[in-house]
Design a protein around this motif. Structure first.
Motif, PDB file in Angstrom:
ATOM      1  N   ARG A  71     -16.629  73.295 -28.757  1.00 51.85           N
ATOM      2  CA  ARG A  71     -15.474  73.927 -28.134  1.00 51.85           C
ATOM      3  C   ARG A  71     -15.891  75.248 -27.491  1.00 51.85           C
ATOM      4  O   ARG A  71     -16.892  75.866 -27.866  1.00 51.85           O
ATOM      5  N   THR A  72     -15.120  75.688 -26.485  1.00 53.81           N
ATOM      6  CA  THR A  72     -15.457  76.894 -25.733  1.00 53.81           C
ATOM      7  C   THR A  72     -14.399  77.959 -25.971  1.00 53.81           C
ATOM      8  O   THR A  72     -13.245  77.809 -25.550  1.00 53.81           O
ATOM      9  N   PHE A  73     -14.783  79.032 -26.638  1.00 50.79           N
ATOM     10  CA  PHE A  73     -13.897  80.158 -26.885  1.00 50.79           C
ATOM     11  C   PHE A  73     -14.385  81.372 -26.097  1.00 50.79           C
ATOM     12  O   PHE A  73     -15.587  81.531 -25.846  1.00 50.79           O
ATOM     13  N   PHE A  74     -13.448  82.213 -25.709  1.00 51.79           N
ATOM     14  CA  PHE A  74     -13.799  83.446 -24.991  1.00 51.79           C
ATOM     15  C   PHE A  74     -14.194  84.498 -26.022  1.00 51.79           C
ATOM     16  O   PHE A  74     -13.392  85.311 -26.465  1.00 51.79           O
ATOM     17  N   THR A  75     -15.439  84.453 -26.395  1.00 53.94           N
ATOM     18  CA  THR A  75     -16.023  85.295 -27.434  1.00 53.94           C
ATOM     19  C   THR A  75     -16.608  86.571 -26.802  1.00 53.94           C
ATOM     20  O   THR A  75     -16.644  86.701 -25.571  1.00 53.94           O
ATOM     21  N   PRO A  76     -17.080  87.514 -27.612  1.00 52.18           N
ATOM     22  CA  PRO A  76     -17.746  88.686 -27.035  1.00 52.18           C
ATOM     23  C   PRO A  76     -18.898  88.327 -26.092  1.00 52.18           C
ATOM     24  O   PRO A  76     -19.094  88.997 -25.070  1.00 52.18           O
ATOM     25  N   LYS A  77     -19.650  87.278 -26.403  1.00 54.80           N
ATOM     26  CA  LYS A  77     -20.740  86.881 -25.502  1.00 54.80           C
ATOM     27  C   LYS A  77     -20.203  86.377 -24.175  1.00 54.80           C
ATOM     28  O   LYS A  77     -20.736  86.717 -23.106  1.00 54.80           O
ATOM     29  N   MET A  78     -19.161  85.552 -24.202  1.00 50.91           N
ATOM     30  CA  MET A  78     -18.564  85.078 -22.954  1.00 50.91           C
ATOM     31  C   MET A  78     -18.000  86.246 -22.155  1.00 50.91           C
ATOM     32  O   MET A  78     -18.115  86.280 -20.922  1.00 50.91           O
ATOM     33  N   ARG A  79     -17.416  87.207 -22.821  1.00 53.72           N
ATOM     34  CA  ARG A  79     -16.907  88.397 -22.126  1.00 53.72           C
ATOM     35  C   ARG A  79     -18.049  89.144 -21.453  1.00 53.72           C
ATOM     36  O   ARG A  79     -17.913  89.624 -20.322  1.00 53.72           O
ATOM     37  N   ARG A 198      -8.041  70.453 -17.320  1.00 53.73           N
ATOM     38  CA  ARG A 198      -8.455  71.817 -17.675  1.00 53.73           C
ATOM     39  C   ARG A 198      -7.235  72.642 -18.083  1.00 53.73           C
ATOM     40  O   ARG A 198      -6.240  72.666 -17.362  1.00 53.73           O
ATOM     41  N   LEU A 199      -7.356  73.301 -19.191  1.00 55.37           N
ATOM     42  CA  LEU A 199      -6.284  74.167 -19.662  1.00 55.37           C
ATOM     43  C   LEU A 199      -6.862  75.233 -20.583  1.00 55.37           C
ATOM     44  O   LEU A 199      -8.033  75.170 -20.968  1.00 55.37           O
ATOM     45  N   MET A 200      -6.030  76.200 -20.897  1.00 55.49           N
ATOM     46  CA  MET A 200      -6.407  77.227 -21.854  1.00 55.49           C
ATOM     47  C   MET A 200      -5.343  77.316 -22.932  1.00 55.49           C
ATOM     48  O   MET A 200      -4.155  77.211 -22.639  1.00 55.49           O
ATOM     49  N   GLU A 201      -5.781  77.493 -24.155  1.00 52.42           N
ATOM     50  CA  GLU A 201      -4.858  77.836 -25.240  1.00 52.42           C
ATOM     51  C   GLU A 201      -5.128  79.281 -25.625  1.00 52.42           C
ATOM     52  O   GLU A 201      -6.275  79.654 -25.912  1.00 52.42           O
ATOM     53  N   ILE A 202      -4.073  80.080 -25.637  1.00 46.93           N
ATOM     54  CA  ILE A 202      -4.182  81.491 -25.991  1.00 46.93           C
ATOM     55  C   ILE A 202      -3.282  81.753 -27.184  1.00 46.93           C
ATOM     56  O   ILE A 202      -2.107  81.379 -27.183  1.00 46.93           O
ATOM     57  N   ASN A 203      -3.860  82.376 -28.198  1.00 49.39           N
ATOM     58  CA  ASN A 203      -3.124  82.693 -29.415  1.00 49.39           C
ATOM     59  C   ASN A 203      -3.306  84.157 -29.789  1.00 49.39           C
ATOM     60  O   ASN A 203      -4.347  84.758 -29.498  1.00 49.39           O
ATOM     61  N   TYR A 204      -2.288  84.691 -30.444  1.00 49.88           N
ATOM     62  CA  TYR A 204      -2.480  85.858 -31.297  1.00 49.88           C
ATOM     63  C   TYR A 204      -2.418  85.322 -32.723  1.00 49.88           C
ATOM     64  O   TYR A 204      -1.488  84.577 -33.079  1.00 49.88           O
ATOM     65  N   VAL A 205      -3.414  85.667 -33.544  1.00 48.57           N
ATOM     66  CA  VAL A 205      -3.521  85.104 -34.885  1.00 48.57           C
ATOM     67  C   VAL A 205      -3.496  86.205 -35.934  1.00 48.57           C
ATOM     68  O   VAL A 205      -3.772  87.373 -35.661  1.00 48.57           O
ATOM     69  N   ARG A 206      -3.161  85.816 -37.139  1.00 49.36           N
ATOM     70  CA  ARG A 206      -3.086  86.767 -38.250  1.00 49.36           C
ATOM     71  C   ARG A 206      -4.480  87.304 -38.610  1.00 49.36           C
ATOM     72  O   ARG A 206      -5.493  86.650 -38.359  1.00 49.36           O
ATOM     73  N   PRO A 207      -4.526  88.477 -39.254  1.00 49.27           N
ATOM     74  CA  PRO A 207      -5.823  89.019 -39.702  1.00 49.27           C
ATOM     75  C   PRO A 207      -6.563  88.097 -40.664  1.00 49.27           C
ATOM     76  O   PRO A 207      -7.785  88.199 -40.802  1.00 49.27           O
ATOM     77  N   SER A 208      -5.846  87.171 -41.312  1.00 48.20           N
ATOM     78  CA  SER A 208      -6.474  86.251 -42.258  1.00 48.20           C
ATOM     79  C   SER A 208      -7.230  85.111 -41.581  1.00 48.20           C
ATOM     80  O   SER A 208      -7.803  84.257 -42.279  1.00 48.20           O
ATOM     81  N   TRP A 209      -7.236  85.073 -40.243  1.00 50.00           N
ATOM     82  CA  TRP A 209      -7.922  83.991 -39.525  1.00 50.00           C
ATOM     83  C   TRP A 209      -9.393  83.948 -39.950  1.00 50.00           C
ATOM     84  O   TRP A 209     -10.119  84.934 -39.832  1.00 50.00           O
ATOM     85  N   ARG A 210      -9.833  82.799 -40.429  1.00 50.27           N
ATOM     86  CA  ARG A 210     -11.176  82.700 -41.016  1.00 50.27           C
ATOM     87  C   ARG A 210     -12.286  82.557 -39.974  1.00 50.27           C
ATOM     88  O   ARG A 210     -13.391  83.072 -40.159  1.00 50.27           O
ATOM     89  N   SER A 211     -12.021  81.825 -38.898  1.00 48.99           N
ATOM     90  CA  SER A 211     -13.082  81.536 -37.917  1.00 48.99           C
ATOM     91  C   SER A 211     -13.224  82.716 -36.964  1.00 48.99           C
ATOM     92  O   SER A 211     -12.826  82.654 -35.798  1.00 48.99           O
ATOM     93  N   ARG A 212     -13.832  83.783 -37.449  1.00 48.09           N
ATOM     94  CA  ARG A 212     -13.927  85.014 -36.660  1.00 48.09           C
ATOM     95  C   ARG A 212     -14.735  84.809 -35.392  1.00 48.09           C
ATOM     96  O   ARG A 212     -14.549  85.534 -34.409  1.00 48.09           O
ATOM     97  N   GLU A 213     -15.636  83.820 -35.394  1.00 48.76           N
ATOM     98  CA  GLU A 213     -16.461  83.551 -34.225  1.00 48.76           C
ATOM     99  C   GLU A 213     -15.644  83.034 -33.049  1.00 48.76           C
ATOM    100  O   GLU A 213     -16.149  82.974 -31.921  1.00 48.76           O
ATOM    101  N   GLN A 214     -14.389  82.669 -33.262  1.00 53.22           N
ATOM    102  CA  GLN A 214     -13.523  82.197 -32.188  1.00 53.22           C
ATOM    103  C   GLN A 214     -12.763  83.331 -31.498  1.00 53.22           C
ATOM    104  O   GLN A 214     -12.150  83.101 -30.454  1.00 53.22           O
ATOM    105  N   LEU A 215     -12.795  84.519 -32.052  1.00 51.80           N
ATOM    106  CA  LEU A 215     -11.960  85.607 -31.564  1.00 51.80           C
ATOM    107  C   LEU A 215     -12.599  86.345 -30.403  1.00 51.80           C
ATOM    108  O   LEU A 215     -13.827  86.491 -30.334  1.00 51.80           O
TER     109      LEU A 215
END
Length: 225
Positions: A71-79, A198-215
């Motif tokens: 999957r492709t997330f807009f991570t710090p590296k992508m930024r 092609r689409l994008m999913e954008i979320n605001y998630v709680r601080p408890s979100w475990r998959s930090r590499e997706q943020l």
């Protein structure tokens, strides 16, 4: 020539706020909003030009979790690597944008984290009816589909009995927003995809979100002041 064209995050933010202010709310079968012209043209171009191949998944089980590794997330590296990713992430991290989203959709965005996924579905892709997990405070699906059949590739909406009752239009640069809850059933029924959905999913998630590499900003929660 510079290609993709330069993108200003402040311009992206103002464009998005205008679209959100004009959003159409619908309360059936659950509360959601329909938006048009979400992104400026330069940002659409920048995202579509990303050198990211659609994953060749083969047969799937109707969930995205089965292929987390591709999957492709807009991570710090992508930024850091792509101006389009940086501009969009910066725009939706801004206090004024986050505040407007929270006020419009009536949820507390303070202290949440931004998560963005770029999705490229090919023929054979589908999603079973589901509702988002409680860790997601806000969900927005933005359509960047091209082709003669693309408008028919929108998210399918179900009632509380999981009966298909509507489908969003996948008109280019349009979006659907909803606040996740136990009744917010949605998915994507199997149908022919000629090309790439092609689409994008954008979320605001709680601080408890475990998959930090997706943020997008793992160490920077949303702050409104």
């Amino acid at each position: 020539m510079i290609y993709p064209p330069p993108i200003d995050s402040a311009a992206v933010a103002e464009h998005f706020k205008r679209s959100l202010a004009a959003a159409k709310r619908d309360d059936w079968p659950y509360r959601h909003w329909n938006l048009k012209e979400i992104y400026p043209e330069a940002l659409c171009t920048g995202i579509l030009a990303l050198p990211v191949d659609p994953p060749r998944l083969g047969k799937t089980d109707g969930t995205r979790g089965t292929y987390n590794a591709v999957r492709t997330f807009f991570t710090p590296k992508m930024r850091a690597d792509f101006a389009a990713c940086a501009a969009l992430c910066d725009a939706l991290q801004r206090p004024d944008v986050a505040k407007l989203i929270g006020e419009t959709c009536e949820f507390d965005v303070e202290g949440s984290y931004l998560r963005m996924e770029y999705i490229q579905d090919i023929d054979g892709s589908w999603l079973e009816p589901h509702h988002d997990i409680p860790e997601k405070l806000f969900s927005m699906v933005i359509y960047l589909c091209l082709g003669p059949d693309a408008k028919g590739w929108g998210t399918d909406i179900y009632d509380s009995n999981r009966r298909l009752v509507a489908s969003a239009s996948a008109e280019f640069d349009s979006a659907v927003i909803f606040i996740p809850g136990e009744n917010t059933w949605h998915g994507f029924e199997p149908r022919k995809i000629v090309g790439v959905r092609r689409l994008m999913e954008i979320n605001y998630v709680r601080p408890s979100w475990r998959s930090r590499e997706q943020l997008s900003f793992p160490d920077r929660p949303i702050k409104l002041s």
